[in-house]
Design a protein around this motif. Structure first.
Motif, PDB file in Angstrom:
ATOM      1  N   SER A 247      38.512  42.340  36.043  1.00 49.43           N
ATOM      2  CA  SER A 247      37.407  43.061  35.415  1.00 49.43           C
ATOM      3  C   SER A 247      37.861  43.967  34.275  1.00 49.43           C
ATOM      4  CB  SER A 247      36.679  43.921  36.457  1.00 49.43           C
ATOM      5  OG  SER A 247      36.105  43.105  37.434  1.00 49.43           O
TER       6      SER A 247
ATOM      7  N   TYR B   1      36.363  48.697  32.164  1.00 55.12           N
ATOM      8  CA  TYR B   1      36.042  47.506  32.942  1.00 55.12           C
ATOM      9  C   TYR B   1      34.774  46.833  32.430  1.00 55.12           C
ATOM     10  CZ  TYR B   1      39.171  49.676  36.351  1.00 55.12           C
ATOM     11  OH  TYR B   1      40.240  50.257  36.963  1.00 55.12           O
TER      12      TYR B   1
ATOM     13  N   SER C 129      40.502  45.377  40.836  1.00 52.03           N
ATOM     14  CA  SER C 129      39.916  44.195  40.193  1.00 52.03           C
ATOM     15  C   SER C 129      40.463  44.033  38.771  1.00 52.03           C
ATOM     16  CB  SER C 129      38.392  44.314  40.175  1.00 52.03           C
ATOM     17  OG  SER C 129      38.009  45.537  39.586  1.00 52.03           O
TER      18      SER C 129
ATOM     19  N   LEU D 170      29.568  50.779  40.015  1.00 49.47           N
ATOM     20  CA  LEU D 170      30.995  51.012  39.842  1.00 49.47           C
ATOM     21  C   LEU D 170      31.257  51.638  38.479  1.00 49.47           C
ATOM     22  CD1 LEU D 170      32.304  47.624  41.246  1.00 49.47           C
ATOM     23  CD2 LEU D 170      32.387  49.836  42.374  1.00 49.47           C
ATOM     24  N   SER D 171      32.321  52.437  38.395  1.00 56.19           N
ATOM     25  CA  SER D 171      32.624  53.118  37.135  1.00 56.19           C
ATOM     26  C   SER D 171      33.018  52.110  36.056  1.00 56.19           C
ATOM     27  CB  SER D 171      33.742  54.138  37.330  1.00 56.19           C
ATOM     28  OG  SER D 171      34.940  53.484  37.657  1.00 56.19           O
ATOM     29  N   ARG D 172      32.707  52.463  34.813  1.00 53.22           N
ATOM     30  CA  ARG D 172      33.020  51.590  33.678  1.00 53.22           C
ATOM     31  C   ARG D 172      34.404  51.861  33.116  1.00 53.22           C
ATOM     32  NH1 ARG D 172      29.007  48.467  32.315  1.00 53.22           N
ATOM     33  NH2 ARG D 172      26.869  49.038  32.749  1.00 53.22           N
TER      34      ARG D 172
ATOM     35  N   ARG E 242      31.464  45.444  33.621  1.00 52.26           N
ATOM     36  CA  ARG E 242      30.626  45.578  34.809  1.00 52.26           C
ATOM     37  C   ARG E 242      29.257  44.959  34.523  1.00 52.26           C
ATOM     38  NH1 ARG E 242      34.537  46.720  38.287  1.00 52.26           N
ATOM     39  NH2 ARG E 242      35.354  48.816  38.161  1.00 52.26           N
TER      40      ARG E 242
ATOM     41  N   SER F 236      25.377  47.973  37.700  1.00 52.19           N
ATOM     42  CA  SER F 236      26.467  48.175  38.652  1.00 52.19           C
ATOM     43  C   SER F 236      26.708  49.671  38.864  1.00 52.19           C
ATOM     44  CB  SER F 236      27.746  47.523  38.118  1.00 52.19           C
ATOM     45  OG  SER F 236      28.845  47.857  38.936  1.00 52.19           O
TER      46      SER F 236
ATOM     47  N   LYS G  98      38.393  54.196  33.904  1.00 51.61           N
ATOM     48  CA  LYS G  98      39.242  55.003  34.774  1.00 51.61           C
ATOM     49  C   LYS G  98      40.331  55.615  33.900  1.00 51.61           C
ATOM     50  CE  LYS G  98      40.424  54.236  39.546  1.00 51.61           C
ATOM     51  NZ  LYS G  98      40.834  53.273  40.541  1.00 51.61           N
TER      52      LYS G  98
END
Length: 131
Positions: free
Chosen positions: A17, A36, A14, A44-46, A38, A42, A48
């Motif tokens: 994002s 990211y 994404s 999903l990880s913020r 988010r 959420s 990476k």
């Protein structure tokens, strides 16, 4: 997505994002961290993290002990391409959404207020635990 093939290969699905990124040099590696946007709640990880080893050119032994050798580290070609794509993504965003300075200040102020309130609540809780 086809505009960002390196990011896709790195597993970034994404691209829209992606909020920001940082790059730091750590020993003989480069560490790229991508953050990211988010929605609240959420799962999903913020962020990476990606680590890239630096390559070295082969040089005669005499040169390896000099300071020039330390500067001969080579940044990973994949990292260079990823940075180019991230810069391209940033430029695209700036063209599309010029942010009003007043709005940015208000957003920053709201964020600062939330951080300060949370920190003050944490300190109060720690004080109560001491009693």
């Amino acid at each position: 997505m086809s505009d960002y093939p390196t990011l896709k290969k790195m597993g970034i699905k994404s691209v829209e994002s992606v909020n920001k990124y940082t790059l730091r040099h750590q020993g003989d590696t480069d560490v790229l961290k991508i953050y990211y946007k988010r929605p609240k709640g959420s799962l999903l990880s913020r962020s990476k993290k990606f680590t890239f080893m630096r390559g070295r050119t082969s040089l005669p032994l005499e040169v390896r002990n000099s300071k020039a050798f330390e500067q001969m580290d080579r940044i990973s070609p994949q990292l260079v391409m990823a940075l180019d794509e991230l810069k391209q993504l940033e430029a695209t965003r700036k063209e599309v959404v010029p942010q009003d300075p007043k709005e940015k200040f208000l957003t920053d102020l709201d964020h600062l207020e939330k951080v300060m309130t949370a920190k003050m609540d944490e300190i109060r809780r720690q004080i109560k635990e001491m009693e």
